[in-house]
Design an enzyme around this catalytic site. Structure first.
Site, mmCIF file in Angstrom:
data_model
loop_
_atom_site.group_PDB
_atom_site.id
_atom_site.type_symbol
_atom_site.label_atom_id
_atom_site.label_comp_id
_atom_site.label_asym_id
_atom_site.label_seq_id
_atom_site.Cartn_x
_atom_site.Cartn_y
_atom_site.Cartn_z
ATOM 1 N N LYS A 8 6.796 3.978 0.461
ATOM 2 C CA LYS A 8 6.846 5.005 -0.583
ATOM 3 C C LYS A 8 7.742 6.183 -0.158
ATOM 4 O O LYS A 8 8.166 6.265 1.007
ATOM 5 C CB LYS A 8 5.421 5.489 -0.846
ATOM 6 C CG LYS A 8 4.494 4.411 -1.402
ATOM 7 C CD LYS A 8 3.181 5.082 -1.739
ATOM 8 C CE LYS A 8 2.111 4.122 -2.107
ATOM 9 N NZ LYS A 8 0.859 4.835 -2.420
ATOM 10 N N TYR A 48 1.735 0.857 -11.653
ATOM 11 C CA TYR A 48 0.394 1.389 -11.436
ATOM 12 C C TYR A 48 -0.459 1.375 -12.712
ATOM 13 O O TYR A 48 -1.373 2.203 -12.858
ATOM 14 C CB TYR A 48 0.501 2.809 -10.879
ATOM 15 C CG TYR A 48 0.858 2.829 -9.405
ATOM 16 C CD1 TYR A 48 0.014 2.250 -8.460
ATOM 17 C CD2 TYR A 48 2.038 3.428 -8.955
ATOM 18 C CE1 TYR A 48 0.326 2.275 -7.108
ATOM 19 C CE2 TYR A 48 2.355 3.450 -7.599
ATOM 20 C CZ TYR A 48 1.496 2.878 -6.684
ATOM 21 O OH TYR A 48 1.798 2.897 -5.346
ATOM 22 N N PHE A 56 -5.953 10.878 -10.929
ATOM 23 C CA PHE A 56 -4.789 11.042 -10.053
ATOM 24 C C PHE A 56 -3.521 10.387 -10.603
ATOM 25 O O PHE A 56 -2.472 10.437 -9.969
ATOM 26 C CB PHE A 56 -5.102 10.491 -8.653
ATOM 27 C CG PHE A 56 -5.498 9.022 -8.626
ATOM 28 C CD1 PHE A 56 -4.540 8.020 -8.596
ATOM 29 C CD2 PHE A 56 -6.836 8.659 -8.634
ATOM 30 C CE1 PHE A 56 -4.904 6.676 -8.563
ATOM 31 C CE2 PHE A 56 -7.217 7.319 -8.603
ATOM 32 C CZ PHE A 56 -6.236 6.317 -8.567
ATOM 33 N N ARG A 89 -3.379 -5.727 4.783
ATOM 34 C CA ARG A 89 -4.222 -4.569 4.487
ATOM 35 C C ARG A 89 -4.805 -3.959 5.770
ATOM 36 O O ARG A 89 -5.051 -2.770 5.854
ATOM 37 C CB ARG A 89 -5.305 -4.928 3.482
ATOM 38 C CG ARG A 89 -4.669 -5.239 2.128
ATOM 39 C CD ARG A 89 -5.664 -5.495 1.038
ATOM 40 N NE ARG A 89 -6.352 -4.275 0.595
ATOM 41 C CZ ARG A 89 -5.794 -3.319 -0.117
ATOM 42 N NH1 ARG A 89 -4.523 -3.392 -0.456
ATOM 43 N NH2 ARG A 89 -6.484 -2.261 -0.495
ATOM 44 N N THR A 95 -6.871 2.872 1.858
ATOM 45 C CA THR A 95 -6.100 3.721 0.924
ATOM 46 C C THR A 95 -6.195 5.187 1.311
ATOM 47 O O THR A 95 -5.202 5.905 1.308
ATOM 48 C CB THR A 95 -6.634 3.534 -0.522
ATOM 49 O OG1 THR A 95 -6.602 2.138 -0.840
ATOM 50 C CG2 THR A 95 -5.805 4.308 -1.523
ATOM 51 N N ARG A 106 -1.422 3.829 8.012
ATOM 52 C CA ARG A 106 -1.946 5.074 7.403
ATOM 53 C C ARG A 106 -2.800 5.865 8.400
ATOM 54 O O ARG A 106 -2.754 7.100 8.410
ATOM 55 C CB ARG A 106 -2.764 4.731 6.160
ATOM 56 C CG ARG A 106 -1.885 4.275 4.985
ATOM 57 C CD ARG A 106 -2.728 3.653 3.902
ATOM 58 N NE ARG A 106 -1.998 3.325 2.699
ATOM 59 C CZ ARG A 106 -2.460 2.469 1.780
ATOM 60 N NH1 ARG A 106 -3.627 1.878 1.948
ATOM 61 N NH2 ARG A 106 -1.740 2.210 0.702
ATOM 62 N N ASN A 116 0.274 8.350 1.072
ATOM 63 C CA ASN A 116 -0.233 7.391 2.060
ATOM 64 C C ASN A 116 0.814 6.361 2.517
ATOM 65 O O ASN A 116 0.483 5.279 2.967
ATOM 66 C CB ASN A 116 -1.533 6.732 1.571
ATOM 67 C CG ASN A 116 -1.338 5.963 0.282
ATOM 68 O OD1 ASN A 116 -0.232 5.879 -0.235
ATOM 69 N ND2 ASN A 116 -2.406 5.384 -0.232
ATOM 70 N N HIS A 119 2.544 1.074 0.006
ATOM 71 C CA HIS A 119 1.738 0.347 -0.974
ATOM 72 C C HIS A 119 1.834 -1.134 -0.632
ATOM 73 O O HIS A 119 2.922 -1.612 -0.292
ATOM 74 C CB HIS A 119 2.269 0.581 -2.392
ATOM 75 C CG HIS A 119 1.624 -0.319 -3.408
ATOM 76 N ND1 HIS A 119 0.372 -0.070 -3.926
ATOM 77 C CD2 HIS A 119 2.039 -1.475 -3.962
ATOM 78 C CE1 HIS A 119 0.056 -1.039 -4.772
ATOM 79 N NE2 HIS A 119 1.058 -1.913 -4.820
ATOM 80 N N GLU A 130 3.223 -7.539 -9.417
ATOM 81 C CA GLU A 130 4.035 -6.448 -8.868
ATOM 82 C C GLU A 130 5.399 -6.897 -8.331
ATOM 83 O O GLU A 130 6.391 -6.182 -8.480
ATOM 84 C CB GLU A 130 3.247 -5.746 -7.742
ATOM 85 C CG GLU A 130 2.026 -4.999 -8.268
ATOM 86 C CD GLU A 130 1.110 -4.486 -7.170
ATOM 87 O OE1 GLU A 130 1.370 -4.745 -5.979
ATOM 88 O OE2 GLU A 130 0.117 -3.818 -7.512
HETATM 89 P P1 CMP Z 1 -1.728 2.643 -3.412
HETATM 90 O O1 CMP Z 1 -2.221 1.647 -2.435
HETATM 91 O O2 CMP Z 1 -0.268 2.681 -3.681
HETATM 92 O O3 CMP Z 1 -2.483 2.425 -4.814
HETATM 93 C C1 CMP Z 1 -2.729 3.481 -5.719
HETATM 94 C C2 CMP Z 1 -2.325 4.817 -5.199
HETATM 95 O O4 CMP Z 1 -2.839 5.935 -5.870
HETATM 96 C C3 CMP Z 1 -2.830 4.964 -3.798
HETATM 97 O O5 CMP Z 1 -2.152 4.085 -2.925
HETATM 98 C C4 CMP Z 1 -2.626 6.454 -3.557
HETATM 99 O O6 CMP Z 1 -1.286 6.743 -3.211
HETATM 100 C C5 CMP Z 1 -2.850 7.035 -4.946
HETATM 101 N N1 CMP Z 1 -4.100 7.788 -5.048
HETATM 102 C C6 CMP Z 1 -4.191 9.116 -5.169
HETATM 103 N N2 CMP Z 1 -5.473 9.495 -5.287
HETATM 104 C C7 CMP Z 1 -6.225 8.376 -5.226
HETATM 105 C C8 CMP Z 1 -7.630 8.127 -5.288
HETATM 106 N N3 CMP Z 1 -8.519 9.103 -5.421
HETATM 107 N N4 CMP Z 1 -8.044 6.839 -5.191
HETATM 108 C C9 CMP Z 1 -7.149 5.824 -5.075
HETATM 109 N N5 CMP Z 1 -5.791 6.012 -5.024
HETATM 110 C C10 CMP Z 1 -5.342 7.274 -5.091
#
Ligand code: CMP
Length: 142
Positions: A8, A48, A56, A89, A95, A106, A116, A119, A130
């Protein structure tokens, strides 16, 4: 198995591209497709779509369209898709970076759930949805 990982904007801006790719390679993954690009709003919303309506969502779209990203398709030969995604993962970490184990990407480099770094598709179904957002079939090598 082959699956999608996206570095990202914060990962690219912080100069972590080599480090992130290197971690996957050290675990035995090889790169089958890679590019540098920037998402527009429409494509980011498609990527997304499962998060649409969440608190968010707008911030996530703003962030993921804010700079260059590096999508990759990585492969682990002789591994099933479920096992491969499980390992990815683990390499990426939870996450929420505050819950991600030290030693994961992360856990080592992020401190905020909104930024973070990486993805990764979290299932065979999400990968099938995706990957084509970033690559057509001809761009993914065998
Ligand atoms: P990602 O794995 O790319 O999938 C969804 C993204 O939403 C996550 O990583 C974060 O970058 C973002 N995000 C921000 N806030 C939240 C939250 N509260 N819960 C989950 N994802 C979040």
């Amino acid at each position: 198995m082959k699956t999608l990982v996206v570095i990202k904007p914060d990962g690219v801006e912080r100069g972590l591209v080599g480090e992130i790719i290197s971690r996957f390679e050290k675990y035995g993954f090889s790169i089958k497709a890679i590019k540098i690009t920037q998402l527009n709003r429409e494509t980011a919303e498609r990527l997304y779509a499962v998060h649409e309506g969440k608190t968010f969502f707008d911030d996530l779209i703003q962030y993921v369209t804010s700079g260059h990203i590096i999508p990759l398709v990585i492969e682990m030969k002789d591994s099933g898709i479920e096992e491969g995604i499980k390992l990815i993962r683990k390499i990426v970490g939870a996450t929420n970076p505050l819950e991600a184990e030290m030693g994961s990407i992360r856990g080592d480099y992020a401190s905020d759930i909104s930024y973070n770094i990486v993805h990764a598709s979290d299932s065979e179904k999400s990968n099938s949805y995706e990957t084509p957002i970033f690559f057509n079939k001809e761009e993914i090598l065998d």
